[in-house]
Design a protein around this motif. Structure first.
Motif, PDB file in Angstrom:
ATOM      1  N   ARG A  22       2.425   1.560  -3.495  1.00  0.00           N
ATOM      2  CA  ARG A  22       1.389   1.956  -4.459  1.00  0.00           C
ATOM      3  C   ARG A  22       1.031   3.430  -4.294  1.00  0.00           C
ATOM      4  O   ARG A  22       0.933   4.170  -5.286  1.00  0.00           O
ATOM      5  CB  ARG A  22       0.153   1.082  -4.297  1.00  0.00           C
ATOM      6  CG  ARG A  22      -0.940   1.427  -5.293  1.00  0.00           C
ATOM      7  CD  ARG A  22      -2.140   0.512  -5.198  1.00  0.00           C
ATOM      8  NE  ARG A  22      -2.534   0.320  -3.820  1.00  0.00           N
ATOM      9  CZ  ARG A  22      -3.042  -0.811  -3.343  1.00  0.00           C
ATOM     10  NH1 ARG A  22      -3.223  -1.839  -4.119  1.00  0.00           N
ATOM     11  NH2 ARG A  22      -3.382  -0.910  -2.077  1.00  0.00           N
ATOM     12  N   ALA A  23       0.852   3.859  -3.075  1.00  0.00           N
ATOM     13  CA  ALA A  23       0.480   5.260  -2.846  1.00  0.00           C
ATOM     14  C   ALA A  23       1.556   6.201  -3.369  1.00  0.00           C
ATOM     15  O   ALA A  23       1.249   7.187  -4.047  1.00  0.00           O
ATOM     16  CB  ALA A  23       0.248   5.502  -1.354  1.00  0.00           C
ATOM     17  N   GLN A  24       2.802   5.887  -3.084  1.00  0.00           N
ATOM     18  CA  GLN A  24       3.890   6.790  -3.443  1.00  0.00           C
ATOM     19  C   GLN A  24       4.269   6.704  -4.914  1.00  0.00           C
ATOM     20  O   GLN A  24       4.478   7.731  -5.559  1.00  0.00           O
ATOM     21  CB  GLN A  24       5.103   6.506  -2.572  1.00  0.00           C
ATOM     22  CG  GLN A  24       6.215   7.526  -2.741  1.00  0.00           C
ATOM     23  CD  GLN A  24       7.302   7.374  -1.694  1.00  0.00           C
ATOM     24  OE1 GLN A  24       7.080   6.803  -0.644  1.00  0.00           O
ATOM     25  NE2 GLN A  24       8.465   7.879  -1.993  1.00  0.00           N
ATOM     26  N   TYR A  68       0.249   6.053  -7.401  1.00  0.00           N
ATOM     27  CA  TYR A  68      -0.697   7.166  -7.328  1.00  0.00           C
ATOM     28  C   TYR A  68      -0.020   8.510  -7.103  1.00  0.00           C
ATOM     29  O   TYR A  68      -0.683   9.535  -7.025  1.00  0.00           O
ATOM     30  CB  TYR A  68      -1.732   6.909  -6.232  1.00  0.00           C
ATOM     31  CG  TYR A  68      -2.554   5.674  -6.495  1.00  0.00           C
ATOM     32  CD1 TYR A  68      -3.226   5.513  -7.709  1.00  0.00           C
ATOM     33  CD2 TYR A  68      -2.654   4.663  -5.551  1.00  0.00           C
ATOM     34  CE1 TYR A  68      -3.973   4.375  -7.959  1.00  0.00           C
ATOM     35  CE2 TYR A  68      -3.404   3.518  -5.795  1.00  0.00           C
ATOM     36  CZ  TYR A  68      -4.058   3.384  -7.007  1.00  0.00           C
ATOM     37  OH  TYR A  68      -4.797   2.255  -7.249  1.00  0.00           O
ATOM     38  N   ASN A  69       1.317   8.497  -7.001  1.00  0.00           N
ATOM     39  CA  ASN A  69       2.117   9.724  -6.876  1.00  0.00           C
ATOM     40  C   ASN A  69       1.702  10.616  -5.711  1.00  0.00           C
ATOM     41  O   ASN A  69       1.745  11.834  -5.810  1.00  0.00           O
ATOM     42  CB  ASN A  69       2.101  10.518  -8.183  1.00  0.00           C
ATOM     43  CG  ASN A  69       2.701   9.731  -9.318  1.00  0.00           C
ATOM     44  OD1 ASN A  69       3.746   9.116  -9.174  1.00  0.00           O
ATOM     45  ND2 ASN A  69       2.026   9.725 -10.454  1.00  0.00           N
ATOM     46  N   LYS A  70       1.269   9.985  -4.623  1.00  0.00           N
ATOM     47  CA  LYS A  70       0.964  10.759  -3.427  1.00  0.00           C
ATOM     48  C   LYS A  70       2.284  11.180  -2.789  1.00  0.00           C
ATOM     49  O   LYS A  70       3.295  10.511  -2.941  1.00  0.00           O
ATOM     50  CB  LYS A  70       0.136   9.932  -2.442  1.00  0.00           C
ATOM     51  CG  LYS A  70      -1.265   9.652  -2.935  1.00  0.00           C
ATOM     52  CD  LYS A  70      -2.068   8.929  -1.891  1.00  0.00           C
ATOM     53  CE  LYS A  70      -3.490   8.692  -2.379  1.00  0.00           C
ATOM     54  NZ  LYS A  70      -4.274   7.953  -1.405  1.00  0.00           N
ATOM     55  N   ASN A 122       0.824  -1.211   0.000  1.00  0.00           N
ATOM     56  CA  ASN A 122       0.000   0.000   0.000  1.00  0.00           C
ATOM     57  C   ASN A 122       0.857   1.259   0.000  1.00  0.00           C
ATOM     58  O   ASN A 122       0.550   2.229  -0.699  1.00  0.00           O
ATOM     59  CB  ASN A 122      -0.947   0.012   1.198  1.00  0.00           C
ATOM     60  CG  ASN A 122      -2.087  -0.962   1.041  1.00  0.00           C
ATOM     61  OD1 ASN A 122      -2.463  -1.319  -0.075  1.00  0.00           O
ATOM     62  ND2 ASN A 122      -2.630  -1.414   2.151  1.00  0.00           N
ATOM     63  N   ALA A 123       1.943   1.245   0.764  1.00  0.00           N
ATOM     64  CA  ALA A 123       2.834   2.407   0.820  1.00  0.00           C
ATOM     65  C   ALA A 123       3.524   2.627  -0.521  1.00  0.00           C
ATOM     66  O   ALA A 123       3.632   3.763  -0.997  1.00  0.00           O
ATOM     67  CB  ALA A 123       3.865   2.226   1.934  1.00  0.00           C
TER      68      ALA A 123
END
Length: 100
Positions: A43-45, A48-50, A40-41
C-alpha cells in the motif's frame, strides 16, 4: 543452496533461531501478521506512491514477502504437507479449470 528443498532449509533455519516447537495456531497467526506487514508495504509503495524501502532494509517488500513464505513453509512442515508438490499439483488443477 544445497540439494535440500527450500521447505527443509526454512525449517532447519527456524530451529536454529529457536522456533522449533511453535503450534499450528501460532504459525497461522504469524502468517496473518506478516501478511499485514506485506499489505502495508504494498500500500505504501503502490497506492500512496511513497519511495520504495531500500532492499537491504528488513521491511522491504521482498523481505515482507519472504517472511510470509517462511511462516507458510513452517506451517506446511508442521502439517506434513510438501508445499512445493502441493503448489505444482494446484497449478495442474487450475490449468484444467481455467484453461481457455
Amino acid at each position: 543452496m544445497s540439494d535440500k528443498n527450500l521447505q527443509k532449509i526454512v525449517v532447519e533455519a527456524r530451529k536454529s533461531w529457536g522456533f522449533a516447537d511453535e503450534d499450528h495456531m501460532l504459525l497461522v497467526c504469524g502468517i496473518a501478521s506478516e501478511l499485514g506487514e506485506l499489505a502495508n508495504a504494498v500500500r505504501a509503495q503502490y497506492v500512496y506512491n511513497k519511495p520504495a524501502i531500500p532492499e537491504d532494509d528488513k521491511s522491504s517488500l521482498k523481505h515482507e514477502m519472504a517472511d510470509v513464505l517462511i511462516y507458510l513453509y513452517a506451517l506446511a512442515e508442521k502439517c506434513g504437507v510438501d508445499l512445493d508438490s502441493a503448489v505444482l499439483s494446484k497449478i495442474e488443477i487450475n490449468n484444467k479449470r481455467f484453461k481457455k
